[in-house]
Design an enzyme around this catalytic site. Sequence first.
Site, mmCIF file in Angstrom:
data_model
loop_
_atom_site.group_PDB
_atom_site.id
_atom_site.type_symbol
_atom_site.label_atom_id
_atom_site.label_comp_id
_atom_site.label_asym_id
_atom_site.label_seq_id
_atom_site.Cartn_x
_atom_site.Cartn_y
_atom_site.Cartn_z
ATOM 1 N N LEU A 180 0.762 -1.166 0.263
ATOM 2 C CA LEU A 180 -0.098 0.140 0.191
ATOM 3 C C LEU A 180 0.963 1.053 0.149
ATOM 4 O O LEU A 180 1.828 1.211 0.623
ATOM 5 C CB LEU A 180 -1.008 0.189 1.199
ATOM 6 C CG LEU A 180 -1.954 -0.958 1.575
ATOM 7 C CD1 LEU A 180 -2.673 -0.775 2.781
ATOM 8 C CD2 LEU A 180 -2.911 -0.793 0.358
ATOM 9 N N ASP A 181 0.573 2.342 -0.888
ATOM 10 C CA ASP A 181 1.262 3.656 -0.673
ATOM 11 C C ASP A 181 1.136 3.969 0.762
ATOM 12 O O ASP A 181 0.569 3.828 1.948
ATOM 13 C CB ASP A 181 0.355 4.631 -1.351
ATOM 14 C CG ASP A 181 0.702 4.312 -2.808
ATOM 15 O OD1 ASP A 181 1.325 3.473 -3.244
ATOM 16 O OD2 ASP A 181 -0.288 5.082 -3.567
ATOM 17 N N ARG A 182 2.281 4.792 1.169
ATOM 18 C CA ARG A 182 2.626 5.348 2.487
ATOM 19 C C ARG A 182 1.356 5.866 3.002
ATOM 20 O O ARG A 182 1.167 5.618 4.386
ATOM 21 C CB ARG A 182 4.039 6.275 2.494
ATOM 22 C CG ARG A 182 4.471 6.542 3.771
ATOM 23 C CD ARG A 182 5.632 7.330 3.622
ATOM 24 N NE ARG A 182 6.282 7.683 4.819
ATOM 25 C CZ ARG A 182 7.266 8.254 5.059
ATOM 26 N NH1 ARG A 182 8.180 8.404 4.207
ATOM 27 N NH2 ARG A 182 7.818 8.636 6.410
ATOM 28 N N ARG A 290 -4.726 6.457 -7.941
ATOM 29 C CA ARG A 290 -4.622 7.981 -7.882
ATOM 30 C C ARG A 290 -4.459 8.374 -9.175
ATOM 31 O O ARG A 290 -5.038 9.558 -9.487
ATOM 32 C CB ARG A 290 -3.211 8.376 -7.185
ATOM 33 C CG ARG A 290 -3.324 7.668 -5.571
ATOM 34 C CD ARG A 290 -1.961 7.467 -4.917
ATOM 35 N NE ARG A 290 -1.403 8.939 -4.764
ATOM 36 C CZ ARG A 290 -0.173 8.883 -4.178
ATOM 37 N NH1 ARG A 290 0.292 7.921 -3.743
ATOM 38 N NH2 ARG A 290 0.054 10.359 -3.588
#
Length: 369
Positions: A180-182, A290
């Site tokens: 997962l992205d930060r 995104r």
Amino acid sequence: MAVRAAAPALSPALPVLPEKSEDPAGKTAPQATLVTVDADFAGQRLDNFLIRQLKGVPKTHVYRIIRSGEVRINKGRAHADTRVEAGDVVRLPPVRTSERADDKARAMAMEVARHGAASTVGGFAPSREFPILFEDEHVLAIDKPAGVAVHGGSGVAFGVIEQLRMARPEAKFLELVHRLDRETSGVLLVAKKRMALKNLQEQFRERETDKIYLALVSGVWAANKKVLDQPLQKYLLPDGERRVRVVAKEHPDAMRAVTLVKVGSALGLAGRDFTLLEVTIKTGRTHQIRVHLASAGHPIAGDDKYGDFELNKALQKEADGAFLKRMFLHAWRLKFTHPSSGKRIDLLAALPLDLESFIAHAKPQAFDL
């Protein structure tokens, strides 16, 4: 400056044999150790295997001893990307670290744990557990908070996986199944056995999992816009930072990416329109959600890479009793087949309080998924 030999932190399940060694004065010198690879580690890259074995040793030093030939597999030299196999005998050289550097790294790690600051702390990561959504002998599912990377690298000293390993020193095997992205919160899977890791990663590759996110985007999303099938390409900014963009199908670096969108609620806050979406990804490309949502003209609120930067600034200031300090993207639901029992598992991570509060201020009765 005092110097000491750091004994490798070895898994108790791995048979270890010391090598005999004496210095010229006849004293016993720090000894290398021979470690037999357990079946749970079969197929792992040598560098990752060593990072697990030599806990507390900076990654830069791990790569240095590999390049120098001090690390051997079955008495032969190996590269960082060499895959170890069950039964391989790996030679681990004695690793020397200075007391001053050791103490400094530990102190920095304590500061990071206390304040949440991002610092380079060598091989040390603060021990941390995370909210558990599901756990058995094969799989661990946690609710990852926003602002925490899933692993160290690219300027990040450590992430979720390193902190979990520090918190569970008795665990023989802990590996990320996906990422997962930060700044994305929510369901994150960790495998506790290599069999489980391979099985679950295969499910992700074959699109046998259902990954559903909640995303708040600017503007009013058209209800009939349900499928985003746009190829993506990775590229680098002049400063070396990674980015992703939509490209034509004919582009030589195009990677197919498919995103499904379902409208949850239309919301209003401070005179602006937002839409809460349920987003399901059928491919797991970097920054896929995104980029797809931004390319459709509806960037995610708070997205600092692909978002509406002026809107983001406005959202960080309190409006109508609400403010948004980070990207509104949450890994809400994950469905997969258990790698051992074959049962279908359906995990749900509730919206974090900061996102739930923002929604409640925007339109209290609108959020009902």
